[in-house]
Design a protein around this motif. Structure first.
Motif, short mmCIF file in Angstrom:
data_model
loop_
_atom_site.label_atom_id
_atom_site.label_comp_id
_atom_site.label_asym_id
_atom_site.label_seq_id
_atom_site.Cartn_x
_atom_site.Cartn_y
_atom_site.Cartn_z
N HIS A 33 0.88 -1.16 0.00
CA HIS A 33 0.00 0.00 0.00
C HIS A 33 0.91 1.21 0.00
O HIS A 33 1.80 1.33 0.86
N PHE A 34 0.72 2.12 -0.98
CA PHE A 34 1.55 3.32 -1.09
C PHE A 34 0.81 4.50 -0.47
O PHE A 34 -0.40 4.66 -0.67
N SER A 35 1.54 5.34 0.26
CA SER A 35 0.93 6.49 0.91
C SER A 35 1.97 7.59 1.13
O SER A 35 3.16 7.30 1.26
N GLU A 36 1.49 8.82 1.22
CA GLU A 36 2.36 9.94 1.59
C GLU A 36 2.38 10.11 3.12
O GLU A 36 3.09 10.95 3.62
N ASP A 37 1.61 9.30 3.82
CA ASP A 37 1.52 9.36 5.28
C ASP A 37 2.35 8.22 5.89
O ASP A 37 1.99 7.05 5.78
N PRO A 38 3.46 8.56 6.58
CA PRO A 38 4.30 7.52 7.17
C PRO A 38 3.89 7.12 8.58
O PRO A 38 4.64 6.44 9.28
N THR A 39 2.68 7.51 9.02
CA THR A 39 2.29 7.28 10.42
C THR A 39 1.15 6.26 10.57
O THR A 39 0.63 6.10 11.67
#
Length: 175
Positions: A10-16
């Protein structure tokens, strides 16, 4: 950036993100709640900022040589991704992360399958990994990356061809 055996990404700009809960995506035509992920072959579709419109085409079993040369180009590989000039800086600067998830928690969706979905909450197998230079990823994968004033003329050619294709976030493309 690709999944290992037994994994999806799953790709995301949110690393949290610590846990993925099924939800109905605002842009989905489906009413079921899912956690979305992709397998090895569809990862390159997500090597972009989330909101970036992109048109992608690749050689498939029914692709004619004429269409391959006309749209991808002679000697230019088997896949092309296109974005608009207005997204070039975002592609350079985005910090994209990949979450590794257990493939056993997912099942294919689409015909042919274009993603993997889970109907139960999913916990990543470890911390997210920074994806890195998206231009470099495209180059290493042998994927041609085009930057165009508008995606629409390219998209119109692609969808009328014998190439396989996918368009993501096209609603964000210039008219």
């Amino acid at each position: 950036m690709r999944p290992e055996q037994g994994q999806v990404l799953h790709f995301s700009e949110d690393p949290t993100i610590e846990r993925f809960a099924p939800h109905v995506a605002p842009t989905s035509a489906r009413k079921e709640a899912y956690v979305w992920a992709v397998g090895h072959d569809r990862c390159p579709d997500y090597w972009f900022p989330r909101a970036c419109p992109r048109a992608m085409a690749w050689v498939g079993p029914r692709t004619t040589q004429e269409d391959r040369i006309r749209i991808i180009g002679a000697g230019c590989g088997e896949r092309v991704h296109a974005i608009e000039y207005g997204w070039l800086e975002a592609l350079r600067k985005v910090e994209l992360y990949a979450y590794r998830l257990a493939a056993a928690d997912f099942e294919p969706i689409g015909d042919p399958p274009n993603a993997m979905v889970s109907t139960v909450p999913v916990t990543p197998l470890g911390p997210p990994e920074r994806v890195g230079d998206l231009f470099e990823l495209h180059e290493e994968a042998g994927i041609q990356l085009r930057v165009l004033p508008s995606l629409w003329p390219f998209w119109d050619e692609v969808i009328e061809s014998t190439l396989e294709f996918s368009g993501i976030r096209l609603r964000n493309a210039r008219r």
